[in-house]
Design a protein around this motif. Structure first.
Motif, PDB file in Angstrom:
ATOM      1  N   GLU A 251       0.827  -1.206   0.000  1.00 38.94           N
ATOM      2  CA  GLU A 251       0.000   0.000   0.000  1.00 38.94           C
ATOM      3  C   GLU A 251       0.866   1.263   0.000  1.00 38.94           C
ATOM      4  OE1 GLU A 251      -1.978  -3.473   1.357  1.00 38.94           O
ATOM      5  OE2 GLU A 251      -0.319  -2.467   2.371  1.00 38.94           O
TER       6      GLU A 251
ATOM      7  N   GLY B 198       2.236   2.129  -3.411  1.00 37.89           N
ATOM      8  CA  GLY B 198       1.266   2.883  -4.194  1.00 37.89           C
ATOM      9  C   GLY B 198       1.260   4.356  -3.859  1.00 37.89           C
TER      10      GLY B 198
ATOM     11  N   GLU C 199      -0.083   4.519  -7.901  1.00 38.32           N
ATOM     12  CA  GLU C 199      -1.060   3.434  -7.804  1.00 38.32           C
ATOM     13  C   GLU C 199      -0.933   2.475  -8.987  1.00 38.32           C
ATOM     14  OE1 GLU C 199      -3.160   2.321  -5.400  1.00 38.32           O
ATOM     15  OE2 GLU C 199      -2.072   3.774  -4.176  1.00 38.32           O
TER      16      GLU C 199
ATOM     17  N   SER D  11      -0.475  -1.460  -8.531  1.00 37.96           N
ATOM     18  CA  SER D  11      -1.407  -2.375  -9.179  1.00 37.96           C
ATOM     19  C   SER D  11      -0.680  -3.377 -10.067  1.00 37.96           C
ATOM     20  CB  SER D  11      -2.412  -1.576 -10.006  1.00 37.96           C
ATOM     21  OG  SER D  11      -3.275  -2.444 -10.703  1.00 37.96           O
TER      22      SER D  11
END
Length: 93
Positions: free
Chosen positions: A61, A64, A69, A73
């Motif tokens: 997390e 990101g 992001e 991903s």
């Protein structure tokens, strides 16, 4: 122009090498331009099914938030995440 040429030569090598290892990803914040270049490297390698090892002391997390992001991903969607736990052997206790 020489620096640009060297950069793109290195980027090509990072994309084409059999195994790419990047240590301490998301260690510190970065520019949008660098994040875009890194995304292109990761995306090209995963599309071509070339091996890549990414290490970080940060949870996915945070990758990101620090990188982008899109990078988070791509890593989550194409890599096997493995958590290592234990004491930091670089610290003196």
């Amino acid at each position: 122009q020489e620096a640009s040429s060297k950069f793109y030569k290195m980027k090509k090598q990072m994309i084409e090498t059999d195994l790419l290892v990047i240590d301490d990803i998301a260690l510190r914040s970065t520019t949008e331009a660098f994040a875009n270049e890194l995304y292109e490297i990761i995306d090209e390698r995963t599309t071509e099914e070339r091996a890549i090892i990414l290490t970080s002391n940060e949870p996915i997390e945070t990758v990101g938030k620090v990188m982008s992001e899109q990078i988070r991903s791509r890593i989550e969607g194409s890599c096997e995440l493995i958590a290592f736990e234990g004491k930091d052997h670089r610290k003196k206790y």
